[in-house]
Design a protein around this motif. Structure first.
Motif, PDB file in Angstrom:
ATOM      1  N   ILE A 164      56.010  31.412  18.715  1.00  0.00           N
ATOM      2  CA  ILE A 164      57.206  31.248  19.977  1.00  0.00           C
ATOM      3  C   ILE A 164      56.567  32.700  20.382  1.00  0.00           C
ATOM      4  O   ILE A 164      56.800  33.981  20.238  1.00  0.00           O
TER       5      ILE A 164
ATOM      6  N   LEU B  31      58.911  35.576  23.107  1.00  0.00           N
ATOM      7  CA  LEU B  31      59.922  36.566  23.536  1.00  0.00           C
ATOM      8  C   LEU B  31      60.321  37.013  25.063  1.00  0.00           C
ATOM      9  O   LEU B  31      59.989  38.189  24.252  1.00  0.00           O
TER      10      LEU B  31
ATOM     11  N   THR C  97      60.116  25.364  11.227  1.00  0.00           N
ATOM     12  CA  THR C  97      59.527  26.962  11.559  1.00  0.00           C
ATOM     13  C   THR C  97      59.716  27.376  12.040  1.00  0.00           C
ATOM     14  O   THR C  97      60.501  28.699  12.060  1.00  0.00           O
ATOM     15  N   SER C  98      59.581  27.355  13.299  1.00  0.00           N
ATOM     16  CA  SER C  98      60.629  27.689  14.412  1.00  0.00           C
ATOM     17  C   SER C  98      61.914  27.949  14.122  1.00  0.00           C
ATOM     18  O   SER C  98      62.544  29.256  14.931  1.00  0.00           O
TER      19      SER C  98
ATOM     20  N   PHE D 247      55.766  35.062  17.505  1.00  0.00           N
ATOM     21  CA  PHE D 247      55.718  34.271  16.753  1.00  0.00           C
ATOM     22  C   PHE D 247      54.671  33.154  16.619  1.00  0.00           C
ATOM     23  O   PHE D 247      55.063  32.549  16.960  1.00  0.00           O
TER      24      PHE D 247
ATOM     25  N   GLN E 195      62.314  32.735   6.555  1.00  0.00           N
ATOM     26  CA  GLN E 195      61.337  31.533   5.670  1.00  0.00           C
ATOM     27  C   GLN E 195      62.274  30.459   5.963  1.00  0.00           C
ATOM     28  O   GLN E 195      63.658  30.985   5.363  1.00  0.00           O
TER      29      GLN E 195
ATOM     30  N   HIS F 117      53.231  34.497   8.590  1.00  0.00           N
ATOM     31  CA  HIS F 117      54.024  34.207   9.876  1.00  0.00           C
ATOM     32  C   HIS F 117      53.566  35.265  10.170  1.00  0.00           C
ATOM     33  O   HIS F 117      54.256  36.806  10.418  1.00  0.00           O
TER      34      HIS F 117
ATOM     35  N   TYR G  19      54.235  37.910  13.712  1.00  0.00           N
ATOM     36  CA  TYR G  19      55.573  38.960  14.532  1.00  0.00           C
ATOM     37  C   TYR G  19      54.086  40.003  14.877  1.00  0.00           C
ATOM     38  O   TYR G  19      53.493  40.825  14.590  1.00  0.00           O
TER      39      TYR G  19
ATOM     40  N   LYS H 161      54.294  26.393  16.177  1.00  0.00           N
ATOM     41  CA  LYS H 161      53.538  26.683  17.757  1.00  0.00           C
ATOM     42  C   LYS H 161      54.037  28.182  17.709  1.00  0.00           C
ATOM     43  O   LYS H 161      54.297  29.309  17.502  1.00  0.00           O
TER      44      LYS H 161
ATOM     45  N   ASN I 113      63.991  36.460   6.433  1.00  0.00           N
ATOM     46  CA  ASN I 113      63.831  36.879   7.114  1.00  0.00           C
ATOM     47  C   ASN I 113      62.631  36.421   7.919  1.00  0.00           C
ATOM     48  O   ASN I 113      61.803  36.583   7.873  1.00  0.00           O
TER      49      ASN I 113
ATOM     50  N   PHE J 271      61.734  40.752  22.571  1.00  0.00           N
ATOM     51  CA  PHE J 271      62.355  40.280  21.534  1.00  0.00           C
ATOM     52  C   PHE J 271      61.535  40.432  20.442  1.00  0.00           C
ATOM     53  O   PHE J 271      60.450  41.613  19.387  1.00  0.00           O
ATOM     54  N   PHE J 272      59.963  39.109  19.942  1.00  0.00           N
ATOM     55  CA  PHE J 272      59.111  39.292  19.606  1.00  0.00           C
ATOM     56  C   PHE J 272      58.158  37.953  19.833  1.00  0.00           C
ATOM     57  O   PHE J 272      58.774  37.336  20.331  1.00  0.00           O
TER      58      PHE J 272
ATOM     59  N   LEU K  22      64.319  45.699  13.977  1.00  0.00           N
ATOM     60  CA  LEU K  22      64.884  43.756  12.978  1.00  0.00           C
ATOM     61  C   LEU K  22      63.970  43.426  12.656  1.00  0.00           C
ATOM     62  O   LEU K  22      63.612  42.767  11.336  1.00  0.00           O
TER      63      LEU K  22
ATOM     64  N   PRO L 169      53.593  31.143  13.420  1.00  0.00           N
ATOM     65  CA  PRO L 169      52.820  31.383  11.628  1.00  0.00           C
ATOM     66  C   PRO L 169      51.672  30.137  11.506  1.00  0.00           C
ATOM     67  O   PRO L 169      51.007  29.553  12.028  1.00  0.00           O
TER      68      PRO L 169
ATOM     69  N   LYS M 104      55.072  37.777   5.907  1.00  0.00           N
ATOM     70  CA  LYS M 104      55.285  38.300   6.877  1.00  0.00           C
ATOM     71  C   LYS M 104      55.031  39.498   7.002  1.00  0.00           C
ATOM     72  O   LYS M 104      54.322  40.863   6.474  1.00  0.00           O
TER      73      LYS M 104
ATOM     74  N   VAL N  54      59.648  43.004   5.930  1.00  0.00           N
ATOM     75  CA  VAL N  54      57.658  42.723   6.593  1.00  0.00           C
ATOM     76  C   VAL N  54      56.736  42.623   4.806  1.00  0.00           C
ATOM     77  O   VAL N  54      57.285  43.014   4.519  1.00  0.00           O
TER      78      VAL N  54
ATOM     79  N   ALA O 154      69.491  38.369  12.724  1.00  0.00           N
ATOM     80  CA  ALA O 154      69.611  39.671  12.975  1.00  0.00           C
ATOM     81  C   ALA O 154      69.541  40.582  14.035  1.00  0.00           C
ATOM     82  O   ALA O 154      70.992  42.107  13.413  1.00  0.00           O
TER      83      ALA O 154
ATOM     84  N   LYS P 273      62.228  44.132   9.148  1.00  0.00           N
ATOM     85  CA  LYS P 273      62.726  42.926   8.139  1.00  0.00           C
ATOM     86  C   LYS P 273      61.965  42.377   6.941  1.00  0.00           C
ATOM     87  O   LYS P 273      61.856  41.682   7.798  1.00  0.00           O
TER      88      LYS P 273
ATOM     89  N   ASP Q 280      60.910  21.446  14.905  1.00  0.00           N
ATOM     90  CA  ASP Q 280      59.775  22.058  14.283  1.00  0.00           C
ATOM     91  C   ASP Q 280      60.554  23.646  13.965  1.00  0.00           C
ATOM     92  O   ASP Q 280      61.677  23.922  13.898  1.00  0.00           O
TER      93      ASP Q 280
END
Lengths: 159, 195
Positions: B45, B47, A53-54, B59, A39, B75, B77, B43, A37, B56-57, B91, B61, B14, B96, A64, B94, A51
Motif C-alpha cells: 500500500i 499513500l 492485513t491492509s 506498507f 497488527q 510489517h 513501513y 498487498k 500499531n 503518509f506511508f 505517527l 507485509p 514492525k 516500531v 493515529a 508508534k 485484505d
C-alpha cells in the motif's frame, strides 16, 4: 524498549467470542480488532474476501492521524469514528486505550444499533485486555521467545 | 511493538524505513515487493501524492518463514521524507521494533541526511524509544551515482556508533535484502532477549 503484545489461547478465545457476538447482535458484515500499531488481532463475520492485513494497517494509520488531529484541537483522542459509504459503512472505536474495534456494516444494520452494541462489546474487551496486560507484566513472565537460538534466526534467512 | 499470538502461532514485528526526501525508502520496499514470492507477501500500500511522493506511508507485509513453529511476519513501513510531513513521521514510529535509516550518498544531500537522523532521534524519543538501543541498521543508497561521498565520510557523519551498514542501489536491488535481513535479525534477537 517497550514489550509487545502477547496473546494467549484463553484470552484469544474470549476475544473471538465477543467479536462473533458483536457481529450477530449488530447485524454487521465484519468485525475486526486491531492493535493501535497496525497488527490484526481477530476478525469475525465475512472477512474471507477482505485484505485484513491492509485493513489493520490503514485502520491504525487512520486512528493515529485522527489522534494527532484531536491533540491539535486540544482533545485527548477521538474514541469513536464513523465513515459512511454508499453501501457499506465503517465504525471504529478505541478500546482500553490500546486496540481498535472496527465494525463494517450495510443497510441491514444502523449506526444507532452498531454504537449500542459496540459500547457493550468494548467494555467486555477492555476487561480482557486489562487481564492480558496484568498477565504479561506478572513477575516471572519470561520472554516467550527466550528459547530462540541464534541458529533459529540464521535458518530463517538461509536461501 | 511486536505482537506474539500463541493462538495463531504468529510473531508480527514492525520495521520502519526512515530517511530524507527522495533517498529511496519507497524504492527499497518496491524492490522487496517485486522480488518476493507471492505467497510470502501481502498487498503493498502506498499513500502517495499525485507526484508519487509518499504522503503518509508505504506498507508491505512480509512473511519470512517459521521459527520454532511460529510464523514470522514483518510489517515494513516507510515514512514521508519531506521535512514538512513531520507529524506523519511521528505517527508511523508508534510501536516500531526496528529502524532502517536510508541515507542518500550524494554529497549535496549530506545536510539533509544529518537533519533526518537527528529528526529520527527526536521523534523516537517522543515515543519513548532510544535510537542507541533500538534495533537499527544504516543503508548508504545511490552508490551508483557519480557525485557520492565516500563510505568512510558517510560513516563518520551518519553512523558514528558503527551499527550494521550496507551500500545499496535500491532500483537494482543491490544491498536491499542485505539491509532487510540485518534489521530483521536484530529485531528477532531483541525479541529473544525479551525486549
Amino acid at each position: 524498549m517497550n514489550s509487545g503484545l502477547v496473546m494467549y489461547e484463553e484470552e484469544f478465545r474470549l476475544i473471538a467470542g465477543i467479536c462473533d457476538r458483536l457481529t450477530r447482535d449488530a447485524n454487521a458484515k465484519v468485525v475486526f480488532l486491531v492493535d493501535k500499531n497496525g497488527q490484526l488481532i481477530s476478525s469475525s463475520g465475512h472477512a474471507q474476501n477482505l485484505d485484513t492485513t491492509s485493513l489493520a494497517s490503514l485502520t491504525a494509520g487512520n486512528v493515529a492521524a485522527m489522534g494527532g488531529l484531536a491533540k491539535l484541537i486540544g482533545e485527548k483522542e477521538f474514541p469513536n469514528q464513523f465513515h459512511e459509504g454508499e453501501r457499506e459503512s465503517l465504525h471504529m472505536s478505541i478500546v482500553g486505550g490500546r486496540v481498535v474495534l472496527v465494525v463494517i456494516f450495510d443497510a441491514k444494520s444502523s449506526l444507532g444499533l452498531v454504537r449500542l452494541r459496540v459500547k457493550k462489546a468494548g467494555e467486555e474487551l477492555a476487561k480482557v485486555f486489562d487481564g492480558l496486560a496484568k498477565r504479561q507484566t506478572a513477575p516471572g513472565a519470561a520472554s516467550p521467545f527466550a528459547e530462540i537460538t541464534d541458529d533459529d534466526i540464521d535458518n530463517l534467512f538461509s536461501e | 511493538m511486536s505482537f506474539i499470538n500463541y493462538s495463531s502461532r504468529e510473531i508480527n514485528c514492525k520495521i520502519v524505513y526512515y530517511g530524507p526526501g527522495l533517498c529511496g525508502k519507497t524504492t527499497n520496499l518496491q524492490y522487496v515487493y517485486a522480488k518476493t514470492n507471492p505467497d510470502a507477501k501481502g498487498k503493498m500500500i502506498s499513500l502517495a501524492t499525485e507526484t508519487e511522493r509518499t504522503l503518509f506511508f508505504d506498507f508491505l507485509p512480509l512473511s519470512l518463514g517459521e521459527i520454532r513453529g511460529f510464523k514470522t511476519r514483518f510489517h515494513l513501513y516507510t515514512v514521508p521524507g519531506q521535512v514538512f510531513y513531520d507529524a506523519s513521521r511521528k505517527l508511523i514510529l508508534k510501536g516500531v521494533d526496528g529502524v532502517v535509516f536510508v541515507a542518500d550518498s550524494q554529497i549535496e544531500r549530506m545536510e539533509a541526511n544529518l537533519e533526518s537522523v537527528e529528526n529520527l532521534r527526536v521523534n523516537l524519543g517522543e515515543q519513548g524509544y532510544d535510537l542507541d538501543k533500538i534495533p537499527y541498521v544504516v543503508q548508504y543508497n545511490k552508490r551508483d551515482l557519480p557525485n557520492v561521498a565516500t563510505v568512510e565520510e558517510l560513516r563518520r557523519l551518519i553512523n558514528p556508533r558503527g551499527v550494521p551498514e550496507y551500500q545499496a542501489v535500491a532500483p537494482t536491488g543491490v544491498g536491499v535484502f542485505d539491509t532487510l535481513k540485518a534489521v530483521a535479525k536484530l529485531v528477532l534477537t531483541e525479541l529473544k532477549k525479551g525486549g
